[in-house]
Design an enzyme around this catalytic site. Structure first.
Site, PDB file in Angstrom:
ATOM      1  CB  SER A 197      -0.907   1.006   1.819  1.00  0.00           C
ATOM      2  OG  SER A 197      -1.090   2.386   1.996  1.00  0.00           O
ATOM      3  CG  HIS A 249       3.349  -1.050   1.449  1.00  0.00           C
ATOM      4  ND1 HIS A 249       4.214   0.026   1.356  1.00  0.00           N
ATOM      5  CD2 HIS A 249       2.229  -0.567   2.036  1.00  0.00           C
ATOM      6  CE1 HIS A 249       3.639   1.092   1.854  1.00  0.00           C
ATOM      7  NE2 HIS A 249       2.429   0.760   2.287  1.00  0.00           N
TER       8      HIS A 249
END
Length: 341
Positions: A197, A249
């Site tokens: 991610s 992230h």
């Protein structure tokens, strides 16, 4: 990933990016890009092959992880407090999943992930295993995790590779993944972290900076910008849930944003069409001044950010000691869940 990891206090799953693979943004972005390519047909397109290879590599790595995990063999000898628990999908043999109490994403145990290269502060800093900053982006916590990330990678990565080529997009993906790992390790000490991610958010960040730095050459740019910002905000908001590594992230997004200013500049239309202009017409410069400013500023901030982050990391410093409120970036406590560790 898991609701509880009795060895490390929990696993940080780098999210499922539910909003990333929203086709609405892809349509807006492609429409904006298409208008540019329609006017600039001299700019070559690329065949996407690296992103599909990344997808295959991640899936193969997950299969290898499940093979090594071998739940039926190890379910009773891990000493994790799941006595009496049974593997899920036992018909799959050694590829069966850990009990839902241990891993609700239908995947391996945290011990297997740690063995194969999951991100863990103790091992990176005190056991000289810096390679985990890279290896963790190829591991996934479960079937749900890997499928969500790979669908997102297909939606985002293929289009970018077609426009900018495998070298630039591959570099952004890998460097952003490492950037996400560095920030994650600075703030998370008790858990392990896995997932692509951070690299995916790096591609999102690069899409945003590419749109901003090439603003003057696009049509439909306002719609593309609004949609992209909406998707980024939604996905970062998902990272506020417990057991989701939002530091990865954010680190990946910021790294990709800065890299996009450096690597994804487009020439101005007037320069692209210089061969078709009369001899007495002044040719415009290839890039505007603001593009160069953003490029050098992005490069400087990227170098400084990585330098400071790595120095702090390998000196064993805890990011939370320098930012007392930063824990709210990864988890917000509510009446429904806690944010322990």
């Amino acid at each position: 990933m898991a609701t509880e990891d009795l060895e490390r206090g929990g696993i940080k799953n780098r999210g499922n990016n539910n909003g990333v693979n929203n086709p609405n943004y892809a349509n807006n972005y492609q429409a904006s890009s298409a208008s540019y390519f329609h006017e600039n047909n001299s700019e070559r397109g690329w065949t996407s092959w690296l992103i599909p290879m990344f997808v295959v590599a991640n899936i193969v790595m997950f299969i290898i992880t499940m093979y090594i995990n071998d739940c039926p063999k190890h379910i009773n000898d891990r000493g994790r407090g799941f006595s009496g628990a049974k593997c899920l999908a036992r018909g799959l043999g050694r590829f069966s999943f850990q009990p839902l109490k241990e891993n609700p994403l239908f995947g391996p145990s945290s011990a297997t992930l740690e063995k194969l290269g999951a991100l863990q502060w103790q091992k990176v800093v005190h056991e000289n295993q810096g390679w985990r900053l890279f290896s963790c982006i190829w591991l996934h916590a479960g079937v749900i995790h890997v499928l969500a990330n790979m669908l997102s990678l297909v939606f985002i990565g293929i289009r970018l590779e077609q426009q900018f080529g495998f070298i630039r997009i591959g570099a952004i993906y890998l460097i952003a993944g490492i950037g996400g790992s560095v920030l994650s390790t600075l703030f998370i000490r008790g858990n392990i972290s896995v997932g692509a991610s951070g690299a995916l958010f790096g591609l999102l960040g690069a899409m945003l900076s590419e749109l901003l730095t090439n603003w003057t050459i696009y049509a439909n740019k306002a719609a593309a910008l609004i949609t992209l910002i909406f998707i980024i905000v939604i996905n970062l908001a998902v990272g506020l849930l417990p057991h989701v590594d939002n530091y990865a992230h954010i680190g990946g997004f910021l790294t990709g944003l800065l890299l996009g200013f450096v690597l994804l500049l487009r020439p101005q239309f007037g320069w692209m069409e210089r061969r078709n202009l009369p001899a007495d017409v002044r040719v415009k410069s290839k890039y505007k001044v603001y593009q160069w400013v953003l490029c050098f500023l992005g490069l400087a901030l990227l170098i400084v950010g990585f330098t400071v982050g790595l120095v702090m990391l390998f000196r064993g410093e805890n990011g939370n000691d320098h930012c007392s409120w930063c824990h709210y970036l990864s988890c917000v406590r509510t009446s429904r869940w806690k944010c322990d560790n």
